[in-house]
Write an enzyme that holds these catalytic residues in place. Structure first.
Site, PDB file in Angstrom:
ATOM      1  N   LYS A  10       0.847  -1.209   0.000  1.00 38.52           N
ATOM      2  CA  LYS A  10       0.000   0.000   0.000  1.00 38.52           C
ATOM      3  C   LYS A  10       0.870   1.242   0.000  1.00 38.52           C
ATOM      4  O   LYS A  10       2.038   1.219   0.418  1.00 38.52           O
ATOM      5  CB  LYS A  10      -0.935   0.026   1.209  1.00 38.52           C
ATOM      6  CG  LYS A  10      -0.255   0.006   2.591  1.00 38.52           C
ATOM      7  CD  LYS A  10       0.178   1.334   3.162  1.00 38.52           C
ATOM      8  CE  LYS A  10       0.903   1.177   4.494  1.00 38.52           C
ATOM      9  NZ  LYS A  10       1.752   2.281   4.873  1.00 38.52           N
ATOM     10  N   ASP A 137      -2.591  -1.880  10.064  1.00 36.65           N
ATOM     11  CA  ASP A 137      -2.616  -1.870   8.592  1.00 36.65           C
ATOM     12  C   ASP A 137      -3.141  -3.183   7.999  1.00 36.65           C
ATOM     13  O   ASP A 137      -3.350  -3.274   6.784  1.00 36.65           O
ATOM     14  CB  ASP A 137      -1.205  -1.642   8.022  1.00 36.65           C
ATOM     15  CG  ASP A 137      -0.715  -0.207   8.210  1.00 36.65           C
ATOM     16  OD1 ASP A 137      -1.504   0.635   8.673  1.00 36.65           O
ATOM     17  OD2 ASP A 137       0.458   0.050   7.888  1.00 36.65           O
TER      18      ASP A 137
HETATM   19  P1  ATP Z   1       4.120  -0.353   7.792  1.00 34.78           P
HETATM   20  O1  ATP Z   1       4.067   0.308   6.454  1.00 34.78           O
HETATM   21  O2  ATP Z   1       2.895  -1.184   8.096  1.00 34.78           O
HETATM   22  O3  ATP Z   1       4.514   0.544   8.912  1.00 34.78           O
HETATM   23  P2  ATP Z   1       6.600  -1.476   6.957  1.00 34.78           P
HETATM   24  O4  ATP Z   1       6.284  -1.773   5.535  1.00 34.78           O
HETATM   25  O5  ATP Z   1       7.391  -0.249   7.251  1.00 34.78           O
HETATM   26  O6  ATP Z   1       5.269  -1.464   7.764  1.00 34.78           O
HETATM   27  P3  ATP Z   1       7.270  -4.227   7.368  1.00 34.78           P
HETATM   28  O7  ATP Z   1       7.917  -4.654   6.096  1.00 34.78           O
HETATM   29  O8  ATP Z   1       5.880  -4.661   7.610  1.00 34.78           O
HETATM   30  O9  ATP Z   1       7.392  -2.673   7.568  1.00 34.78           O
HETATM   31  O10 ATP Z   1       8.235  -4.746   8.531  1.00 34.78           O
HETATM   32  C1  ATP Z   1       8.453  -4.084   9.748  1.00 34.78           C
HETATM   33  C2  ATP Z   1       9.192  -5.058  10.676  1.00 34.78           C
HETATM   34  O11 ATP Z   1       8.290  -6.113  11.013  1.00 34.78           O
HETATM   35  C3  ATP Z   1      10.361  -5.752  10.021  1.00 34.78           C
HETATM   36  O12 ATP Z   1      11.553  -5.058  10.272  1.00 34.78           O
HETATM   37  C4  ATP Z   1      10.380  -7.134  10.648  1.00 34.78           C
HETATM   38  O13 ATP Z   1      11.237  -7.182  11.764  1.00 34.78           O
HETATM   39  C5  ATP Z   1       8.965  -7.353  11.159  1.00 34.78           C
HETATM   40  N1  ATP Z   1       8.168  -8.378  10.436  1.00 34.78           N
HETATM   41  C6  ATP Z   1       7.348  -9.262  10.990  1.00 34.78           C
HETATM   42  N2  ATP Z   1       6.757 -10.034  10.088  1.00 34.78           N
HETATM   43  C7  ATP Z   1       7.196  -9.660   8.890  1.00 34.78           C
HETATM   44  C8  ATP Z   1       6.939 -10.085   7.570  1.00 34.78           C
HETATM   45  N3  ATP Z   1       6.097 -11.087   7.289  1.00 34.78           N
HETATM   46  N4  ATP Z   1       7.550  -9.444   6.579  1.00 34.78           N
HETATM   47  C9  ATP Z   1       8.384  -8.412   6.854  1.00 34.78           C
HETATM   48  N5  ATP Z   1       8.693  -7.981   8.085  1.00 34.78           N
HETATM   49  C10 ATP Z   1       8.098  -8.590   9.102  1.00 34.78           C
END
Ligand code: ATP
Length: 298
Positions: A10, A137
């Site tokens: 997203k 989210d």
């Molecule tokens: P958001 O946009 O919802 O704030 P994000 O995209 O910045 O999230 P994610 O890729 O969801 O961040 O990952 C954040 C942290 O969550 C990662 O650094 C990791 O330690 C943890 N994590 C847990 N499960 C997962 C997963 N399935 N994929 C990626 N990271 C994960």
């Protein structure tokens, strides 16, 4: 037998953030748009819960009980009294810790895949409730399209989108921690009067009309100053994309991925090439929006 579910990333086309509440959370007006970058989650019967991940960022994905996909499978198993005897494989294409809700996407994908594999046939409201428990989210990753999230972002109202938008995403080296970005937001806004978050009517109308120029004029992300403060080099990435023809540029969610709205597919390609050539990001990807939510492929 196995079940594969495709789930979208997203971008927040509006992210209005209120002052920190006493519980530390922030009220949001969060306009989510699902984009065509995807993870795929495959659920296969196994003696016990097992998790694997493949893709360019796979080494940054935790494979223990903290993984949101594993937590989703456990939550569904507990709710329906079934054994979480499943191998979950994540084919990861969404940048990790990139502000594109990759972990949330995997949680929604795992829920839908396990629900199909186990025949639990959870009603949509039940799946949405489980999603909301897993993270703010996650409900949006399930439904996709476009939606307005209020509260912590987890109360969703679907939004009409009247056309296809062309986007470029510049993937940065390394991630940014979402809690750290909110802490920086709190630091930067301390002592100021933070307005109540509210959705922009002009932005909702631009989405409904499919009008990229109008949408570009209304894109906002209240977390952008905090992300730029923690990662000042993102300003160069934003400048590069704008100079190459993007209608608008912004940090995606908590960053450090940056998002560029293009008027057409050719300009999107030009912007992506300029970003890659500039060396201000690791890679740049073109895609379109809206994208559907969690979808069973097989
Ligand atoms: P958001 O946009 O919802 O704030 P994000 O995209 O910045 O999230 P994610 O890729 O969801 O961040 O990952 C954040 C942290 O969550 C990662 O650094 C990791 O330690 C943890 N994590 C847990 N499960 C997962 C997963 N399935 N994929 C990626 N990271 C994960």
């Amino acid at each position: 037998m196995s079940v594969t579910v495709r789930v979208p990333a997203k971008v927040n086309v509006q992210l209005a953030v209120g002052a920190a509440r006493p519980d530390g959370f922030h009220d949001l007006a969060n306009v989510f748009l699902a984009v065509g970058l995807h993870d795929e989650v495959t659920a296969t019967p196994a003696p016990s819960l097992r998790l694997t991940c493949a893709g360019p960022d796979a080494d940054q994905v935790p494979l223990d009980g903290t993984n949101l996909a594993a937590r989703a499978a456990l939550a569904l198993a507990e709710r329906y009294g079934v054994e979480p005897a499943v191998h979950l494989h994540i084919a990861k294409d969404i940048p990790v810790a990139g502000g594109m809700a990759g972990g949330s996407a995997d949680a929604a994908g795992a829920l839908v895949a396990c629900d199909a594999l186990w025949g639990t046939r959870a009603p949509q409201e039940e799946l949405l409730a489980l999603c909301a428990e897993l993270g703010s989210d996650v409900p949006f990753s399930l439904v996709g399209g476009a939606a307005l999230g209020t509260g912590r972002g987890e109360k969703l109202r679907p939004l009409e989108v009247g056309g296809t938008f062309h986007w470029v995403f510049a993937v940065a080296d390394g991630g940014l921690s979402t809690p750290a970005v909110y802490r920086e937001f709190d630091r930067l806004t301390e002592g100021t009067d933070v307005p109540e978050p509210a959705a922009s009517e002009a932005l909702l109308s631009a989405l409904a009309k499919g009008d990229a120029t109008a949408l570009a004029a209304t894109l906002t992300n209240d977390l952008q100053p905090a992300a730029l403060s923690l990662r000042p080099s993102l300003a160069d990435t934003l400048r590069t994309g704008r100079a190459a023809g993007a209608l608008a540029a912004l940090v995606s969610g908590s960053g450090p991925t940056t998002a560029f709205l293009a008027p057409d597919p050719d300009t999107a390609t030009t912007v992506a090439h300029a970003l890659t050539a500039s060396g201000t990001c690791r890679t740049a990807r073109t895609t379109t929006a809206p994208a559907p939510g969690a979808t069973v492929l097989s």
